[in-house]
Design a protein around this motif. Structure first.
Motif, mmCIF file in Angstrom:
data_model
loop_
_atom_site.group_PDB
_atom_site.id
_atom_site.type_symbol
_atom_site.label_atom_id
_atom_site.label_comp_id
_atom_site.label_asym_id
_atom_site.label_seq_id
_atom_site.Cartn_x
_atom_site.Cartn_y
_atom_site.Cartn_z
ATOM 1 N N SER A 103 -19.266 -67.272 -0.587
ATOM 2 C CA SER A 103 -18.049 -66.911 -1.200
ATOM 3 C C SER A 103 -18.068 -67.476 -2.533
ATOM 4 O O SER A 103 -17.513 -66.700 -3.665
ATOM 5 C CB SER A 103 -16.948 -67.246 -0.409
ATOM 6 O OG SER A 103 -16.994 -66.394 0.771
ATOM 7 N N PHE A 107 -20.472 -64.540 -4.376
ATOM 8 C CA PHE A 107 -19.654 -63.484 -4.544
ATOM 9 C C PHE A 107 -18.527 -64.061 -5.675
ATOM 10 O O PHE A 107 -17.809 -63.246 -6.129
ATOM 11 C CB PHE A 107 -18.873 -63.160 -3.109
ATOM 12 C CG PHE A 107 -19.936 -62.627 -2.237
ATOM 13 C CD1 PHE A 107 -20.481 -61.442 -2.527
ATOM 14 C CD2 PHE A 107 -19.854 -63.396 -1.114
ATOM 15 C CE1 PHE A 107 -21.327 -61.139 -1.625
ATOM 16 C CE2 PHE A 107 -20.658 -63.026 -0.237
ATOM 17 C CZ PHE A 107 -21.594 -61.947 -0.311
ATOM 18 N N GLU A 109 -15.941 -66.014 -5.936
ATOM 19 C CA GLU A 109 -14.485 -66.071 -5.472
ATOM 20 C C GLU A 109 -13.938 -67.303 -6.123
ATOM 21 O O GLU A 109 -14.487 -68.376 -5.923
ATOM 22 C CB GLU A 109 -14.154 -66.067 -4.158
ATOM 23 C CG GLU A 109 -13.052 -66.142 -3.579
ATOM 24 C CD GLU A 109 -12.730 -66.113 -2.058
ATOM 25 O OE1 GLU A 109 -11.656 -66.187 -1.505
ATOM 26 O OE2 GLU A 109 -14.023 -65.715 -1.390
ATOM 27 N N ASN A 110 -12.645 -67.340 -6.377
ATOM 28 C CA ASN A 110 -11.810 -68.600 -6.794
ATOM 29 C C ASN A 110 -11.164 -69.219 -5.754
ATOM 30 O O ASN A 110 -10.487 -68.336 -5.083
ATOM 31 C CB ASN A 110 -10.926 -68.263 -7.936
ATOM 32 C CG ASN A 110 -11.605 -67.823 -9.109
ATOM 33 O OD1 ASN A 110 -12.589 -68.442 -9.447
ATOM 34 N ND2 ASN A 110 -11.408 -66.856 -9.826
ATOM 35 N N LYS A 115 -6.378 -72.714 -0.022
ATOM 36 C CA LYS A 115 -7.606 -72.169 0.739
ATOM 37 C C LYS A 115 -8.487 -73.394 0.806
ATOM 38 O O LYS A 115 -8.908 -73.604 2.042
ATOM 39 C CB LYS A 115 -8.083 -71.050 -0.105
ATOM 40 C CG LYS A 115 -9.482 -70.450 0.623
ATOM 41 C CD LYS A 115 -9.953 -69.110 -0.051
ATOM 42 C CE LYS A 115 -8.983 -68.205 0.226
ATOM 43 N NZ LYS A 115 -9.364 -66.838 -0.340
ATOM 44 N N LYS A 161 -21.577 -58.732 4.575
ATOM 45 C CA LYS A 161 -20.473 -58.790 3.523
ATOM 46 C C LYS A 161 -21.142 -57.967 2.076
ATOM 47 O O LYS A 161 -20.548 -57.274 1.365
ATOM 48 C CB LYS A 161 -20.055 -60.533 3.151
ATOM 49 C CG LYS A 161 -19.486 -60.420 1.555
ATOM 50 C CD LYS A 161 -18.232 -59.740 1.568
ATOM 51 C CE LYS A 161 -17.400 -59.552 0.291
ATOM 52 N NZ LYS A 161 -16.549 -58.848 0.370
ATOM 53 N N HIS A 227 -13.774 -56.714 5.344
ATOM 54 C CA HIS A 227 -14.279 -57.041 4.065
ATOM 55 C C HIS A 227 -14.097 -56.007 3.034
ATOM 56 O O HIS A 227 -14.017 -56.435 1.700
ATOM 57 C CB HIS A 227 -16.175 -57.465 4.426
ATOM 58 C CG HIS A 227 -16.412 -58.655 4.769
ATOM 59 N ND1 HIS A 227 -16.178 -59.634 3.980
ATOM 60 C CD2 HIS A 227 -16.793 -59.289 5.833
ATOM 61 C CE1 HIS A 227 -16.589 -60.769 4.492
ATOM 62 N NE2 HIS A 227 -17.266 -60.553 5.862
ATOM 63 N N SER A 232 -12.099 -59.269 -2.728
ATOM 64 C CA SER A 232 -12.040 -60.141 -3.435
ATOM 65 C C SER A 232 -11.889 -61.569 -2.998
ATOM 66 O O SER A 232 -11.856 -62.477 -3.404
ATOM 67 C CB SER A 232 -11.061 -60.095 -4.523
ATOM 68 O OG SER A 232 -9.702 -59.701 -3.843
ATOM 69 N N ASN A 233 -11.708 -61.418 -1.476
ATOM 70 C CA ASN A 233 -11.526 -62.718 -0.935
ATOM 71 C C ASN A 233 -12.400 -62.827 0.469
ATOM 72 O O ASN A 233 -11.733 -62.925 1.351
ATOM 73 C CB ASN A 233 -10.018 -62.802 -0.426
ATOM 74 C CG ASN A 233 -9.164 -63.069 -1.548
ATOM 75 O OD1 ASN A 233 -9.123 -64.171 -2.262
ATOM 76 N ND2 ASN A 233 -8.599 -61.927 -2.015
ATOM 77 N N SER A 235 -13.950 -65.253 1.737
ATOM 78 C CA SER A 235 -13.807 -66.320 2.504
ATOM 79 C C SER A 235 -12.675 -66.368 3.499
ATOM 80 O O SER A 235 -12.649 -66.945 4.792
ATOM 81 C CB SER A 235 -13.554 -67.583 1.439
ATOM 82 O OG SER A 235 -12.197 -67.265 1.077
ATOM 83 N N THR A 236 -11.543 -65.477 3.268
ATOM 84 C CA THR A 236 -10.284 -65.395 4.082
ATOM 85 C C THR A 236 -10.971 -64.744 5.224
ATOM 86 O O THR A 236 -10.599 -64.955 6.344
ATOM 87 C CB THR A 236 -9.435 -64.551 3.308
ATOM 88 O OG1 THR A 236 -8.996 -65.113 2.206
ATOM 89 C CG2 THR A 236 -8.347 -64.171 4.333
ATOM 90 N N GLN A 283 -3.263 -66.095 0.050
ATOM 91 C CA GLN A 283 -3.479 -64.943 -0.431
ATOM 92 C C GLN A 283 -2.438 -64.467 -1.330
ATOM 93 O O GLN A 283 -2.452 -63.722 -2.359
ATOM 94 C CB GLN A 283 -3.875 -63.949 0.650
ATOM 95 C CG GLN A 283 -4.919 -63.972 1.655
ATOM 96 C CD GLN A 283 -6.263 -63.544 0.884
ATOM 97 O OE1 GLN A 283 -6.795 -64.384 0.419
ATOM 98 N NE2 GLN A 283 -6.300 -62.466 0.800
#
Length: 287
Positions: A103, A107, A109-110, A115, A161, A227, A232-233, A235-236, A283
């Motif tokens: 992630s 991908f 992700e920030n 988180k 994913k 997914h 955009s998330n 990892s969540t 989120q």
């Protein structure tokens, strides 16, 4: 989050069915093969994919997932036989580390402060929840199995994913192709067992496989939908799904199977719930 909750429910049901299979002497490989056949039929009934879409789908990614799904199940079963279910289960849950890293680095992700905190609490929860005193002794060489379980489950999560992000072809068509490949692989392995090891194909395994296939289909479908809905998330989805399975799986184990749970396990379950709350809050709030 509704898709994650539905995926968690189906995943835990699959685990319960596999556990009951051992109790009632169900041949797991036979059930797994019929499970994929059921998933193929359900894919066709609900998605009605065009033949042109299906023939255009096969790619390195779909073929890899189709082969890995039955392969990792057999590796997990071998791990359970060699080092026990406790250490094997820990290896599976800790595989969350691989998609979480993906992630961040694949991908893009920030990760917010909330988180990161949720993930730290979550990994701690995994260890505490799954901690048991194992009585199974294993040779050093047997530990190759949990290593493969760790890598296999983590890589499959990342692959799903990537498949969910592919907009060029409907993911429903991709799923049907994956189920077809998995069915062929499982059928080939079963064919060897039937012809060489003289194992009989029994009706009860077919019935169990159909039931298993319904919930396995739901698990993968809702996981993919989650997914796509939270593109955009990632990892969540990875973390919430894993933590949710731990919480619901632990509750089911305690109630249905009268599993013994220590204080550390209860602390782990509570921490898993806290991890989900932190990740969910992340989120909405960036810290």
């Amino acid at each position: 989050m509704i898709y994650i909750l539905l995926s968690i429910s189906c995943s835990v049901t699959v685990a319960v069915l596999l556990k009951l299979a051992k109790r009632y002497n169900i041949h797991v490989l036979q059930a797994v093969m019929w499970n994929y056949m059921t998933a193929i039929i359900l894919s066709y009934i609900f998605f009605r994919p065009e033949l042109q879409e299906i023939t255009a789908v096969p790619s390195v990614l779909t073929i890899a997932i189709g082969v890995l799904l039955p392969a990792i199940l057999l590796i997990f079963a071998a791990s359970v036989r060699n080092i026990g279910i406790v250490k094997s289960d820990i290896a599976q849950r800790l595989s969350l580390f691989i998609p979480i890293m993906a992630s961040l680095y694949v991908f893009g992700e920030n990760f917010s402060g909330l988180k990161v905190a949720g993930l730290i609490v979550g990994f701690t929860a995994i260890i505490l929840t799954l901690y048991r005193q194992s009585t199974v002794k294993a040779d050093t060489g047997s530990y190759i199995y949990p290593i493969l379980v760790f890598i296999g489950f983590g890589v499959i999560d990342v692959m799903f994913k990537k498949l969910a992000l592919d907009k060029s072809i409907p993911y429903t068509s991709s799923l049907m192709v994956i189920f077809c490949i998995s069915f062929v692989i499982a059928a080939m392995i079963l064919g060897y067992i039937v012809l060489v090891k003289k194992k009989k194909v029994e009706l009860i395994n077919f019935i169990c496989g159909v039931v298993l296939g319904c919930f396995n289909f739901g698990n993968i479908l809702f996981y993919m939908k989650a997914h796509r809905a939270m593109a955009s998330n990632p990892s969540t989805v990875f973390a919430a799904s894993n933590m949710g399975v731990i919480i619901l799986g632990s509750i089911v184990g305690i109630i249905l199977f009268k599993e013994k749970v220590s204080k550390l396990n209860y602390i782990g379950i509570s921490m898993a719930l806290a991890a989900i709350l932190l990740i969910t809050l992340s989120q909405k709030y960036a810290v």
